[in-house]
Structures are given as structure tokens and as C-alpha cells.
Design a protein around this motif. Structure first.
Motif, PDB file in Angstrom:
ATOM      1  N   TYR A  43       0.701  -1.307   0.304  1.00  0.00           N
ATOM      2  CA  TYR A  43      -0.109   0.005  -0.490  1.00  0.00           C
ATOM      3  C   TYR A  43       0.675   1.513  -0.310  1.00  0.00           C
ATOM      4  N   GLY A  44       1.451   0.987   0.643  1.00  0.00           N
ATOM      5  CA  GLY A  44       2.437   2.618   0.685  1.00  0.00           C
ATOM      6  C   GLY A  44       3.588   2.689  -0.562  1.00  0.00           C
ATOM      7  N   TYR A  45       3.931   0.984  -0.834  1.00  0.00           N
ATOM      8  CA  TYR A  45       4.505   1.379  -2.488  1.00  0.00           C
ATOM      9  C   TYR A  45       4.157   2.210  -3.267  1.00  0.00           C
ATOM     10  N   SER A  46       2.522   1.810  -3.281  1.00  0.00           N
ATOM     11  CA  SER A  46       1.581   2.110  -4.295  1.00  0.00           C
ATOM     12  C   SER A  46       1.753   3.778  -4.600  1.00  0.00           C
ATOM     13  N   ILE A  47       1.974   4.487  -3.437  1.00  0.00           N
ATOM     14  CA  ILE A  47       2.109   5.785  -3.368  1.00  0.00           C
ATOM     15  C   ILE A  47       3.860   6.466  -4.225  1.00  0.00           C
ATOM     16  N   TRP A  48       4.298   5.585  -3.465  1.00  0.00           N
ATOM     17  CA  TRP A  48       5.171   5.840  -3.917  1.00  0.00           C
ATOM     18  C   TRP A  48       5.554   5.880  -5.722  1.00  0.00           C
ATOM     19  N   GLU A  49       5.343   4.553  -5.729  1.00  0.00           N
ATOM     20  CA  GLU A  49       5.201   4.509  -7.825  1.00  0.00           C
ATOM     21  C   GLU A  49       4.270   5.237  -8.300  1.00  0.00           C
ATOM     22  N   SER A  50       2.964   6.054  -7.636  1.00  0.00           N
ATOM     23  CA  SER A  50       2.537   7.024  -8.407  1.00  0.00           C
ATOM     24  C   SER A  50       3.511   8.730  -8.811  1.00  0.00           C
ATOM     25  N   LEU A  51       3.899   8.420  -7.401  1.00  0.00           N
ATOM     26  CA  LEU A  51       5.202   9.865  -7.173  1.00  0.00           C
ATOM     27  C   LEU A  51       6.289   9.103  -8.661  1.00  0.00           C
ATOM     28  N   LYS A  52       6.575   8.338  -8.563  1.00  0.00           N
ATOM     29  CA  LYS A  52       7.802   7.783  -9.466  1.00  0.00           C
ATOM     30  C   LYS A  52       7.221   8.357 -11.300  1.00  0.00           C
ATOM     31  N   PRO A 285      -6.290  12.131  -3.757  1.00  0.00           N
ATOM     32  CA  PRO A 285      -7.035  11.439  -5.116  1.00  0.00           C
ATOM     33  C   PRO A 285      -5.679  11.298  -6.034  1.00  0.00           C
ATOM     34  N   ARG A 286      -4.806  11.709  -6.035  1.00  0.00           N
ATOM     35  CA  ARG A 286      -3.752  11.722  -8.222  1.00  0.00           C
ATOM     36  C   ARG A 286      -2.795  10.443  -6.961  1.00  0.00           C
ATOM     37  N   VAL A 287      -2.765  10.334  -5.426  1.00  0.00           N
ATOM     38  CA  VAL A 287      -1.563   9.170  -5.517  1.00  0.00           C
ATOM     39  C   VAL A 287      -2.092   8.489  -4.845  1.00  0.00           C
ATOM     40  N   ALA A 288      -3.526   8.405  -4.662  1.00  0.00           N
ATOM     41  CA  ALA A 288      -4.258   7.505  -4.129  1.00  0.00           C
ATOM     42  C   ALA A 288      -4.881   6.146  -4.026  1.00  0.00           C
ATOM     43  N   PRO A 289      -3.860   4.536  -4.032  1.00  0.00           N
ATOM     44  CA  PRO A 289      -3.349   3.762  -4.121  1.00  0.00           C
ATOM     45  C   PRO A 289      -5.280   3.127  -4.719  1.00  0.00           C
ATOM     46  N   ILE A 290      -6.143   3.247  -4.368  1.00  0.00           N
ATOM     47  CA  ILE A 290      -7.706   3.667  -4.329  1.00  0.00           C
ATOM     48  C   ILE A 290      -7.958   4.096  -4.206  1.00  0.00           C
ATOM     49  N   GLN A 291      -8.818   4.980  -5.017  1.00  0.00           N
ATOM     50  CA  GLN A 291      -9.371   6.830  -5.505  1.00  0.00           C
ATOM     51  C   GLN A 291     -10.611   6.029  -5.076  1.00  0.00           C
ATOM     52  N   THR A 292     -11.321   5.314  -5.200  1.00  0.00           N
ATOM     53  CA  THR A 292     -13.060   5.385  -4.824  1.00  0.00           C
ATOM     54  C   THR A 292     -13.053   3.741  -4.803  1.00  0.00           C
ATOM     55  N   GLY A 346      -6.882   6.107   4.041  1.00  0.00           N
ATOM     56  CA  GLY A 346      -7.146   7.156   3.382  1.00  0.00           C
ATOM     57  C   GLY A 346      -7.807   7.812   2.423  1.00  0.00           C
ATOM     58  N   VAL A 347      -8.437   6.264   1.914  1.00  0.00           N
ATOM     59  CA  VAL A 347      -8.979   6.087   0.207  1.00  0.00           C
ATOM     60  C   VAL A 347     -10.160   7.342   0.513  1.00  0.00           C
ATOM     61  N   PRO A 348      -9.762   7.584  -0.148  1.00  0.00           N
ATOM     62  CA  PRO A 348     -10.796   9.933  -0.547  1.00  0.00           C
ATOM     63  C   PRO A 348     -11.907   9.470  -0.860  1.00  0.00           C
ATOM     64  N   LEU A 349     -12.984   8.534  -1.465  1.00  0.00           N
ATOM     65  CA  LEU A 349     -14.818   8.685  -1.537  1.00  0.00           C
ATOM     66  C   LEU A 349     -14.522   7.098  -1.209  1.00  0.00           C
ATOM     67  N   ARG A 350     -15.948   6.732  -0.458  1.00  0.00           N
ATOM     68  CA  ARG A 350     -16.501   5.754  -0.499  1.00  0.00           C
ATOM     69  C   ARG A 350     -17.630   5.627  -0.577  1.00  0.00           C
ATOM     70  N   ILE A 351     -18.352   4.638  -1.616  1.00  0.00           N
ATOM     71  CA  ILE A 351     -19.942   4.848  -1.821  1.00  0.00           C
ATOM     72  C   ILE A 351     -20.037   3.115  -1.814  1.00  0.00           C
ATOM     73  N   GLU A 352     -21.828   3.888  -0.928  1.00  0.00           N
ATOM     74  CA  GLU A 352     -22.031   2.814  -0.408  1.00  0.00           C
ATOM     75  C   GLU A 352     -23.593   2.142  -0.963  1.00  0.00           C
ATOM     76  N   ILE A 353     -23.638   1.383  -1.422  1.00  0.00           N
ATOM     77  CA  ILE A 353     -25.521   1.083  -2.090  1.00  0.00           C
ATOM     78  C   ILE A 353     -25.344  -0.538  -1.278  1.00  0.00           C
ATOM     79  N   GLY A 354     -27.520  -0.322  -1.154  1.00  0.00           N
ATOM     80  CA  GLY A 354     -27.375  -1.417  -1.178  1.00  0.00           C
ATOM     81  C   GLY A 354     -28.872  -1.518  -1.306  1.00  0.00           C
ATOM     82  N   PRO A 355     -29.670  -2.497  -1.470  1.00  0.00           N
ATOM     83  CA  PRO A 355     -30.749  -2.900  -1.862  1.00  0.00           C
ATOM     84  C   PRO A 355     -32.078  -1.262  -2.227  1.00  0.00           C
TER      85      PRO A 355
END
Length: 480
Positions: A43-52, A285-292, A346-355
């Protein structure tokens, strides 16, 4: 550190413990068996990959190429530039044996690569036609940090990139220094949503061996400064001892002009400190491994397929826009557990969906930065999600700018200076330019000159220490 689930320390009460818990519990990194070293988790390396990726694209677009250097450097080579070598000696790890056999010339584990790179450049460069040389190295550096270690900020081995360029003229080299610094600033402000102040280091604080060092600095919530990246004009200080020279167009042998520059995973540390809160990470969002992250909510098998199908549909829509989306379909934990887990990460945005949401034709959105909830009709999925992510990115940057303004003060009286420095701040103060006054401030308050801004102007104020005429306004702070 607490073993309880979730962050148990408050950011404004125990900043250091809060920071450590976020690093470990958000699965960014963990401590290695050797003191001073950390293991970067996916998870931390993914942030570094975004910057890289972001920096790599910018560097390649401006004519830079990537290369690779070995980690071992002979002592005899390091000592060619004596001042530079002396500056790193206290931090160098040495290899003295191969198996049971003692080696002759000690080998340093790379603290930085000037000596190694320039010994090679002297072999490759013969003519003005070979220039400029603009090579970047994505690698690690090793510098002994045993006592005051902190993940991402002070470790004995760290990920970074270091660029080393060679030019025919001073003007071309100095242009490179500024262009790289601006590239760093653009990346940090636009990707990490962290405002920085750019300028020069004082001669006392410049990179050892450089003619001058340019830097970008930021202030953390605890009032300490963090050096976010540096770009150095080396002049001919390395080309002469390492014999980096070329035949110019008049067939005259000339020593080349050089630069070096770099940023490290320290940027991830800044990201944590600037944006995080009592629940954990808050990622731009621009460096988050998971944006949503999509959290499907169902309590019966009959609802499960309906909800998961809708979640998959939304993910596919967003994936067409290259958004990084994850469906949390874990059955072994409750929706509430998932909410807290993704908030901590720290995921920027969460979507909740139910019936019931599906029946109403809408989803529930929860922003990580403000934790505010809102409804979004399914028909507005693309524009609604993209606009909200952009707004979160901008809001985080504006909040960080507010912190910078709050922690920045102009002070001309030394007694006030000492009081404000105890609170933690960027203090703009008049300085005469003499190193003696700079050292007095360091000895008295623990603060040093972090940056002399490019737009710094001399004022009518006297030097904050000696009361002689000031030559500039410098920014002082205690630092990591």
C-alpha cells in the motif's frame, strides 16, 4: 505503540505516536529487523509508484534518461572530492570483508552517487557533441540513522531518485537547476496537495560540494520544517577532481558544468503529516492507490447479487476513466468495520450501495477529507465521481495552504523569535548574511535557515541577531 484496531492517539495531543500508528496500522510500512530500516508494504509502495510515474514522465519529456548505478563505491573514489566526502563520512556504512577475507580498499554503501556517476561520466564524455548528459537514477541511498529514526523521514536506507547532469556552459547548468526545482514543486503541489516555498539554502546549509543549493520546504502541523527536495548547482567542483571535461567547438579542452538533484520517500511522510487526521490517513486522489472504494451492503443472499452487480457496473463505468476503484466484497467483516478500515487507509471517496439505494436509483458518497455524506443518482455516476475527486484534491491543497499561512510569521525581534520558535513556525526574519549570526540562532533556539525565498527582499530592518544592516529575509525553523 497501541495494538488496538484503529488510531488511538490524537494528532494534536501526541503527534509522534499518532504518526507512527498511521504508518503501521494503515499498512504503509513496518519496522525491519535492523534498527533504522523499514519495510515498505504494497500500500505504501503504491503511493511511491504514483510519484515515481509522475516524475518519470516529466523527466523523460524534458530529455532525461534513466540509468542504474551499483551500491558499492570504493573509498579511494569517494575521497577524490575531499569536502564532499568529509560531509558524508559520519553516515557511511562500510564493507570491509568479502566472506572471511579482508578487502583492501573499503567499499562504501552508496550515501549518494556523485563520485560513482562522475567517474563514469569522465569516461563517456569527450566532446561537446556528447553533451548535455542528463541521467536520472531511481535507487536507494544508505546513511546511518541509528538514534532519531522515524519511518519515511529518517531511516538508514531510503528510496529516492537522484539526477546528475553535465553541460557545456554555466548558464545551461543553472537553467537545469531551476527547471528541476519547478518540476518538483509542480509535482508536490499538484499531486500531493502540499504547498512549498522555494529558494536557496544558505552557504552553511547547502549540499556539500555544491556552489549553491536550491530547495523546496514545507511546514508540518507540529511546526517543524521538512525539506521536500533539493536541486544543486555543482559548477565545476566535481568535474575538476573527477576529470569530467570535453573538447569544445574550438577544440579547446574545457571542464564541464554540472548539477545534481533529488527527492525521496520523505514526501510520503509529509503526505501523512499534512493531510492525516485522528482516523488515520487522508490521501489526495491523484496519488491514492485506491481512489474510490465501493462498499456493497446486503443482509440476505437474495440481495447480494443485485447489489454486487450494481457495484460492478459502477466500477466498470469509472474504470473507463482510468480511476482506481475497489469493491470491498469481504463477507467476514461488517459494513461498519469496512468503513473504519478504509477511513484509516485514507481512501478519498467511499461509495455505499444497498438494495434500498438501488430502488431509489442512487448511491451514497462519503468524502474522506470531511466525512460528509451525499447522494448521487446513478445516471450522474461519471461526472459526479470525477468532480468530487477533483474537489477533494483541491480542498486538501487549500487546507494545507491555510496551515502554511497559520504557521508563517514575520518577526524582527529576537525575544519574540525565541517565543514563536518554541510554538513551531516558519519565521521570516531579517539576516545580515553572516554565518556567525546563523550559528547563534541555531545554538540558541535549535532553528536554522530552511530557505532564502527567491522573492525575498531586503528590508530596512536590522539583522535579528547582530542589529547590523540585513541583506535579506530568511525563513528559520526547526526541522526533521
Amino acid at each position: 505503540m497501541s495494538k488496538e484496531i484503529g488510531i488511538t492517539s490524537k494528532k494534536n495531543e501526541d503527534f509522534s505516536e499518532w504518526y507512527t500508528q498511521v504508518v503501521l496500522k494503515a499498512h504503509l510500512a513496518d519496522y525491519a529487523p535492523v534498527k533504522g530500516l523499514i519495510v515498505l508494504r504494497p500500500y505504501g509502495y503504491s503511493i511511491w509508484e504514483s510519484l515515481k510515474l509522475s516524475l518519470d514522465q516529466k523527466l523523460k519529456a524534458t530529455g532525461h534518461e534513466n540509468g542504474f548505478l551499483p551500491v558499492l563505491i570504493p573509498e579511494s573514489l569517494l575521497s577524490k572530492e575531499s569536502d564532499h566526502f568529509a560531509g558524508f563520512t559520519p553516515e557511511v556504512f562500510w564493507v570491509t570483508h568479502s566472506g572471511e577475507t579482508e578487502i583492501g580498499d573499503r567499499l562504501a554503501l552508496r550515501p549518494t552517487s556523485e563520485a560513482l556517476a562522475y567517474s563514469m561520466y569522465s569516461k563517456w564524455i569527450k566532446s561537446w557533441r556528447d553533451l548535455p548528459v542528463k541521467i536520472n537514477f531511481w535507487n536507494t541511498a544508505l546513511r546511518a540513522e541509528i538514534k532519531a529514526t522515524k519511518p519515511f523521514l529518517r531511516t538508514s536506507e531510503f528510496l529516492w531518485q537522484e539526477g546528475h547532469t553535465v553541460h557545456t556552459t554555466r548558464e545551461e547548468a543553472e537553467k537545469e537547476v531551476i527547471e528541476i526545482l519547478e518540476m518538483y514543486k509542480k509535482t508536490v503541489e499538484e499531486e500531493l496537495a502540499i504547498p512549498v516555498i522555494t529558494g536557496r539554502k544558505s552557504d552553511k546549509e547547502k549540499f556539500v560540494g555544491a556552489v549553491y543549493t536550491t530547495t523546496m520546504e514545507s511546514i508540518m502541523p507540529d511546526g517543524k520544517a521538512l525539506q521536500m527536495g533539493t536541486s544543486h548547482f555543482l559548477g565545476q567542483n566535481f568535474s575538476k577532481p573527477f576529470d569530467v571535461k570535453f573538447l569544445d567547438k574550438q577544440n579547446v579542452e574545457t571542464f564541464a558544468w554540472q548539477t545534481s538533484w533529488g527527492v525521496s520517500w520523505r514526501l510520503i511522510g509529509a503526505l501523512i503529516m499534512i493531510h492525516g487526521d485522528d482516523k488515520g490517513l487522508v490521501l489526495p486522489p491523484r496519488v491514492a492507490p485506491i481512489q474510490t472504494v465501493i462498499v456493497p451492503i446486503y443482509y440476505s443472499p437474495s440481495d447480494m447479487k443485485l447489489v454486487l452487480d450494481k457495484a460492478t457496473e459502477i466500477k466498470e463505468i469509472l474504470a473507463k476513466h482510468n480511476l482506481r476503484v475497489h469493491i470491498d466484497s469481504r463477507d467476514e467483516v461488517t459494513p461498519g468495520y469496512k468503513f473504519h478500515d478504509w477511513e484509516m487507509k485514507g481512501v478519498p471517496l467511499r461509495i455505499e450501495i444497498g438494495p434500498k439505494d438501488i430502488a431509489k436509483g442512487k448511491m451514497v458518497l462519503v468524502r474522506r477529507d470531511s466525512l460528509k455524506k451525499s447522494d448521487l443518482p446513478f445516471v450522474d455516476t461519471e461526472n459526479g465521481i470525477i468532480n468530487m475527486l477533483n474537489d477533494i484534491q483541491q480542498t486538501l491543497f487549500e487546507n494545507a495552504k491555510s496551515l502554511l499561512r497559520e504557521k508563517t510569521k514575520h518577526v524582527t525581534d529576537f525575544e519574540i523569535f525565541k517565543t514563536e520558535m518554541e510554538k513551531g513556525a516558519f519565521l521570516h526574519s531579517p539576516w545580515c548574511g553572516k554565518q556567525e549570526c546563523e550559528e547563534t540562532i541555531k545554538e540558541t533556539t535549535g532553528a536554522d535557515i530552511r530557505v532564502i525565498p527567491f522573492d525575498a527582499k531586503n528590508s530596512d530592518s536590522k539583522c535579528i541577531i547582530c542589529n547590523n544592516a540585513s541583506t535579506t529575509t530568511a525563513i528559520f525553523a526547526r526541522s526533521y
